[in-house]
Design a protein around this motif. Structure first.
Motif, PDB file in Angstrom:
ATOM      1  N   MET A 119       0.836  -0.971  -0.139  1.00  0.00           N
ATOM      2  CA  MET A 119      -0.237   0.043  -0.228  1.00  0.00           C
ATOM      3  C   MET A 119       0.978   1.227   0.020  1.00  0.00           C
ATOM      4  O   MET A 119       2.068   1.306   0.511  1.00  0.00           O
ATOM      5  CB  MET A 119      -0.926  -0.070   1.311  1.00  0.00           C
ATOM      6  CG  MET A 119      -1.854  -1.346   1.357  1.00  0.00           C
ATOM      7  SD  MET A 119      -3.296  -1.298   0.494  1.00  0.00           S
ATOM      8  CE  MET A 119      -4.029   0.388   0.760  1.00  0.00           C
ATOM      9  N   GLY A 120       0.239   2.265  -0.450  1.00  0.00           N
ATOM     10  CA  GLY A 120       0.816   3.621  -0.483  1.00  0.00           C
ATOM     11  C   GLY A 120       0.097   4.682  -0.629  1.00  0.00           C
ATOM     12  O   GLY A 120      -1.245   4.459  -0.643  1.00  0.00           O
ATOM     13  N   PRO A 121       0.537   6.048  -0.694  1.00  0.00           N
ATOM     14  CA  PRO A 121      -0.540   6.973  -0.922  1.00  0.00           C
ATOM     15  C   PRO A 121      -1.544   6.853  -2.118  1.00  0.00           C
ATOM     16  O   PRO A 121      -0.972   6.345  -3.143  1.00  0.00           O
ATOM     17  CB  PRO A 121       0.316   8.302  -1.248  1.00  0.00           C
ATOM     18  CG  PRO A 121       1.814   7.980  -0.605  1.00  0.00           C
ATOM     19  CD  PRO A 121       1.865   6.423  -0.721  1.00  0.00           C
ATOM     20  N   GLY A 122      -2.829   6.913  -1.912  1.00  0.00           N
ATOM     21  CA  GLY A 122      -3.701   6.665  -2.921  1.00  0.00           C
ATOM     22  C   GLY A 122      -4.350   5.240  -2.641  1.00  0.00           C
ATOM     23  O   GLY A 122      -5.342   5.132  -3.246  1.00  0.00           O
ATOM     24  N   GLY A 123      -3.685   4.680  -1.894  1.00  0.00           N
ATOM     25  CA  GLY A 123      -4.283   3.273  -1.681  1.00  0.00           C
ATOM     26  C   GLY A 123      -5.482   3.193  -0.954  1.00  0.00           C
ATOM     27  O   GLY A 123      -5.949   4.455  -0.212  1.00  0.00           O
ATOM     28  N   VAL A 124      -6.053   2.102  -0.927  1.00  0.00           N
ATOM     29  CA  VAL A 124      -7.547   2.207  -0.490  1.00  0.00           C
ATOM     30  C   VAL A 124      -7.659   0.862   0.430  1.00  0.00           C
ATOM     31  O   VAL A 124      -7.130  -0.257  -0.252  1.00  0.00           O
ATOM     32  CB  VAL A 124      -8.518   2.186  -1.460  1.00  0.00           C
ATOM     33  CG1 VAL A 124      -9.976   2.086  -0.910  1.00  0.00           C
ATOM     34  CG2 VAL A 124      -8.824   3.639  -2.261  1.00  0.00           C
ATOM     35  N   VAL A 125      -8.277   0.913   1.688  1.00  0.00           N
ATOM     36  CA  VAL A 125      -8.871  -0.004   2.480  1.00  0.00           C
ATOM     37  C   VAL A 125     -10.339  -0.120   2.386  1.00  0.00           C
ATOM     38  O   VAL A 125     -10.683   0.743   3.062  1.00  0.00           O
ATOM     39  CB  VAL A 125      -8.136  -0.182   3.800  1.00  0.00           C
ATOM     40  CG1 VAL A 125      -8.403  -1.416   4.383  1.00  0.00           C
ATOM     41  CG2 VAL A 125      -6.455  -0.088   3.597  1.00  0.00           C
ATOM     42  N   ASP A 177      -8.641  -6.641  -8.147  1.00  0.00           N
ATOM     43  CA  ASP A 177      -8.270  -5.358  -8.874  1.00  0.00           C
ATOM     44  C   ASP A 177      -7.337  -4.968  -7.995  1.00  0.00           C
ATOM     45  O   ASP A 177      -7.097  -3.460  -8.257  1.00  0.00           O
ATOM     46  CB  ASP A 177      -9.651  -4.814  -9.125  1.00  0.00           C
ATOM     47  CG  ASP A 177     -10.302  -5.237 -10.258  1.00  0.00           C
ATOM     48  OD1 ASP A 177      -9.822  -5.257 -11.331  1.00  0.00           O
ATOM     49  OD2 ASP A 177     -11.287  -5.792  -9.688  1.00  0.00           O
ATOM     50  N   GLY A 178      -6.888  -5.422  -6.915  1.00  0.00           N
ATOM     51  CA  GLY A 178      -5.873  -4.765  -6.114  1.00  0.00           C
ATOM     52  C   GLY A 178      -6.408  -3.682  -4.845  1.00  0.00           C
ATOM     53  O   GLY A 178      -5.766  -3.182  -4.503  1.00  0.00           O
ATOM     54  N   ILE A 179      -7.612  -3.929  -4.736  1.00  0.00           N
ATOM     55  CA  ILE A 179      -8.127  -3.043  -3.405  1.00  0.00           C
ATOM     56  C   ILE A 179      -7.943  -3.878  -2.233  1.00  0.00           C
ATOM     57  O   ILE A 179      -8.437  -5.179  -2.261  1.00  0.00           O
ATOM     58  CB  ILE A 179      -9.754  -2.754  -3.733  1.00  0.00           C
ATOM     59  CG1 ILE A 179      -9.883  -2.061  -5.109  1.00  0.00           C
ATOM     60  CG2 ILE A 179     -10.321  -2.115  -2.443  1.00  0.00           C
ATOM     61  CD1 ILE A 179      -9.305  -0.575  -5.116  1.00  0.00           C
ATOM     62  N   LEU A 180      -7.602  -3.377  -1.354  1.00  0.00           N
ATOM     63  CA  LEU A 180      -7.275  -4.219   0.087  1.00  0.00           C
ATOM     64  C   LEU A 180      -8.568  -4.438   0.945  1.00  0.00           C
ATOM     65  O   LEU A 180      -9.415  -3.239   0.998  1.00  0.00           O
ATOM     66  CB  LEU A 180      -6.226  -3.471   0.840  1.00  0.00           C
ATOM     67  CG  LEU A 180      -5.857  -4.415   1.978  1.00  0.00           C
ATOM     68  CD1 LEU A 180      -5.100  -5.666   1.724  1.00  0.00           C
ATOM     69  CD2 LEU A 180      -4.984  -3.463   3.068  1.00  0.00           C
ATOM     70  N   ILE A 181      -8.985  -5.555   1.138  1.00  0.00           N
ATOM     71  CA  ILE A 181     -10.048  -5.530   1.868  1.00  0.00           C
ATOM     72  C   ILE A 181      -9.743  -6.160   3.279  1.00  0.00           C
ATOM     73  O   ILE A 181      -8.871  -6.798   3.454  1.00  0.00           O
ATOM     74  CB  ILE A 181     -11.002  -6.931   1.437  1.00  0.00           C
ATOM     75  CG1 ILE A 181     -11.425  -6.356   0.072  1.00  0.00           C
ATOM     76  CG2 ILE A 181     -12.327  -7.084   2.289  1.00  0.00           C
ATOM     77  CD1 ILE A 181     -12.090  -5.403  -0.276  1.00  0.00           C
ATOM     78  N   GLU A 182     -10.213  -5.683   4.626  1.00  0.00           N
ATOM     79  CA  GLU A 182      -9.874  -5.908   5.876  1.00  0.00           C
ATOM     80  C   GLU A 182     -11.385  -6.579   6.153  1.00  0.00           C
ATOM     81  O   GLU A 182     -12.617  -5.867   6.318  1.00  0.00           O
ATOM     82  CB  GLU A 182      -9.450  -4.834   6.751  1.00  0.00           C
ATOM     83  CG  GLU A 182      -9.310  -5.117   8.162  1.00  0.00           C
ATOM     84  CD  GLU A 182      -8.813  -4.118   9.116  1.00  0.00           C
ATOM     85  OE1 GLU A 182      -9.233  -4.127  10.239  1.00  0.00           O
ATOM     86  OE2 GLU A 182      -8.161  -3.324   8.582  1.00  0.00           O
ATOM     87  N   MET A 183     -11.446  -7.953   6.220  1.00  0.00           N
ATOM     88  CA  MET A 183     -12.676  -8.674   6.757  1.00  0.00           C
ATOM     89  C   MET A 183     -12.583  -8.887   8.344  1.00  0.00           C
ATOM     90  O   MET A 183     -11.624  -9.452   8.788  1.00  0.00           O
ATOM     91  CB  MET A 183     -12.824  -9.862   5.988  1.00  0.00           C
ATOM     92  CG  MET A 183     -13.971 -10.646   6.261  1.00  0.00           C
ATOM     93  SD  MET A 183     -15.428 -10.039   5.392  1.00  0.00           S
ATOM     94  CE  MET A 183     -14.903 -10.349   3.675  1.00  0.00           C
ATOM     95  N   ASN A 184     -13.597  -8.185   8.996  1.00  0.00           N
ATOM     96  CA  ASN A 184     -13.573  -8.248  10.393  1.00  0.00           C
ATOM     97  C   ASN A 184     -14.758  -9.037  10.933  1.00  0.00           C
ATOM     98  O   ASN A 184     -16.072  -8.887  10.380  1.00  0.00           O
ATOM     99  CB  ASN A 184     -13.443  -6.886  11.276  1.00  0.00           C
ATOM    100  CG  ASN A 184     -12.252  -6.142  10.914  1.00  0.00           C
ATOM    101  OD1 ASN A 184     -11.192  -7.083  10.811  1.00  0.00           O
ATOM    102  ND2 ASN A 184     -12.072  -5.035  10.791  1.00  0.00           N
ATOM    103  N   GLN A 185     -14.631  -9.402  12.240  1.00  0.00           N
ATOM    104  CA  GLN A 185     -15.708 -10.043  13.068  1.00  0.00           C
ATOM    105  C   GLN A 185     -15.516  -9.374  14.367  1.00  0.00           C
ATOM    106  O   GLN A 185     -14.465  -9.632  15.233  1.00  0.00           O
ATOM    107  CB  GLN A 185     -16.008 -11.515  13.213  1.00  0.00           C
ATOM    108  CG  GLN A 185     -17.241 -11.841  13.723  1.00  0.00           C
ATOM    109  CD  GLN A 185     -17.462 -13.240  13.555  1.00  0.00           C
ATOM    110  OE1 GLN A 185     -16.985 -13.827  13.020  1.00  0.00           O
ATOM    111  NE2 GLN A 185     -18.527 -13.791  14.141  1.00  0.00           N
ATOM    112  N   ILE A 186     -16.303  -8.362  14.950  1.00  0.00           N
ATOM    113  CA  ILE A 186     -16.215  -7.737  16.146  1.00  0.00           C
ATOM    114  C   ILE A 186     -16.542  -8.855  17.382  1.00  0.00           C
ATOM    115  O   ILE A 186     -17.582  -9.426  17.015  1.00  0.00           O
ATOM    116  CB  ILE A 186     -16.817  -6.681  16.404  1.00  0.00           C
ATOM    117  CG1 ILE A 186     -16.394  -5.375  15.365  1.00  0.00           C
ATOM    118  CG2 ILE A 186     -16.814  -6.056  17.685  1.00  0.00           C
ATOM    119  CD1 ILE A 186     -17.167  -4.220  15.206  1.00  0.00           C
ATOM    120  N   LEU A 187     -15.873  -9.138  18.184  1.00  0.00           N
ATOM    121  CA  LEU A 187     -15.986 -10.168  19.243  1.00  0.00           C
ATOM    122  C   LEU A 187     -16.512  -9.306  20.610  1.00  0.00           C
ATOM    123  O   LEU A 187     -16.085  -8.292  20.709  1.00  0.00           O
ATOM    124  CB  LEU A 187     -14.679 -10.814  19.463  1.00  0.00           C
ATOM    125  CG  LEU A 187     -14.063 -11.638  18.226  1.00  0.00           C
ATOM    126  CD1 LEU A 187     -12.693 -12.388  18.678  1.00  0.00           C
ATOM    127  CD2 LEU A 187     -14.988 -12.720  17.749  1.00  0.00           C
TER     128      LEU A 187
END
Length: 188
Positions: A119-125, A177-187
């Motif tokens: 990741m760098g500037p302009g990157g997306v999560v 397509d190179g978009i970073l996904i953070e998949m979470n489950q709140i405990l």
């Protein structure tokens, strides 16, 4: 060319309907509405079917719109004026906010940048909350083009305003397509 969409990170707070939304210590509903909702983030994709395998089939979002549009090349500065693109809109648990659009240029096709590895500037999560992080992370691995950066693991964040720690089980991966996904489950 990869289009950076700076508001993508804001989508996470809007992806779950109010009555189903998990709560986090120290977060309260605003006393009054702010003037703007983040309704949708549209991702420019290489392969619509690969993207649908992830966002529809694995993440569980619902397709609510699927059509071919003629693009201006101006308002959305991609492709030449008059190009055709397939636009698919998907929603999570809210009928108004937290949507993701997928758009693939059909004619002429857009050239694609190399897949990112960092990741760098302009990157997306995009941060998503789910009901079964381990199962959905496992299913995401089977989607062509998905590249994992972190397996499911417990993450502990300091609580807000001196509250208890926030415990999250999650995984991270680049979508097709190179978009970073953070998949979470709140405990609890």
């Amino acid at each position: 060319m990869r289009i950076a969409l700076p508001l993508l990170a804001l989508v996470a707070a809007a992806c779950v309907q109010a009555q189903d939304k998990p709560t986090a210590p120290g977060v309260t509903a605003p006393a009054e509405r702010v003037p703007t909702d983040v309704r949708r983030t549209t991702l420019i994709v290489r392969d619509m079917e690969a993207s649908l395998k992830l966002y529809r089939d694995v993440v569980g979002m619902k397709v609510n719109y699927d059509t071919v549009v003629e693009t201006s090349g101006v308002a959305l500065p991609a492709g030449p004026p008059g190009a055709s693109a397939r636009l698919v809109l998907l929603n999570a648990n809210d009928g108004w906010v937290g949507w993701i659009g997928l758009m693939q240029w059909i004619e002429p096709k857009l050239p694609a940048a190399p897949y990112p590895t960092r990741m760098g500037p302009g990157g997306v999560v995009i941060v998503m909350n789910t009901d079964d992080v381990e199962g959905r992370c496992k299913a995401a691995k089977a989607v062509p083009g998905v590249t994992f950066t972190a397996e499911p693991r417990l993450q502990i964040y300091p609580g807000r305003n001196g509250g208890p720690d926030i415990r999250v089980m999650g995984c991270n991966f680049f979508d097709p397509d190179g978009i970073l996904i953070e998949m979470n489950q709140i405990l609890k």
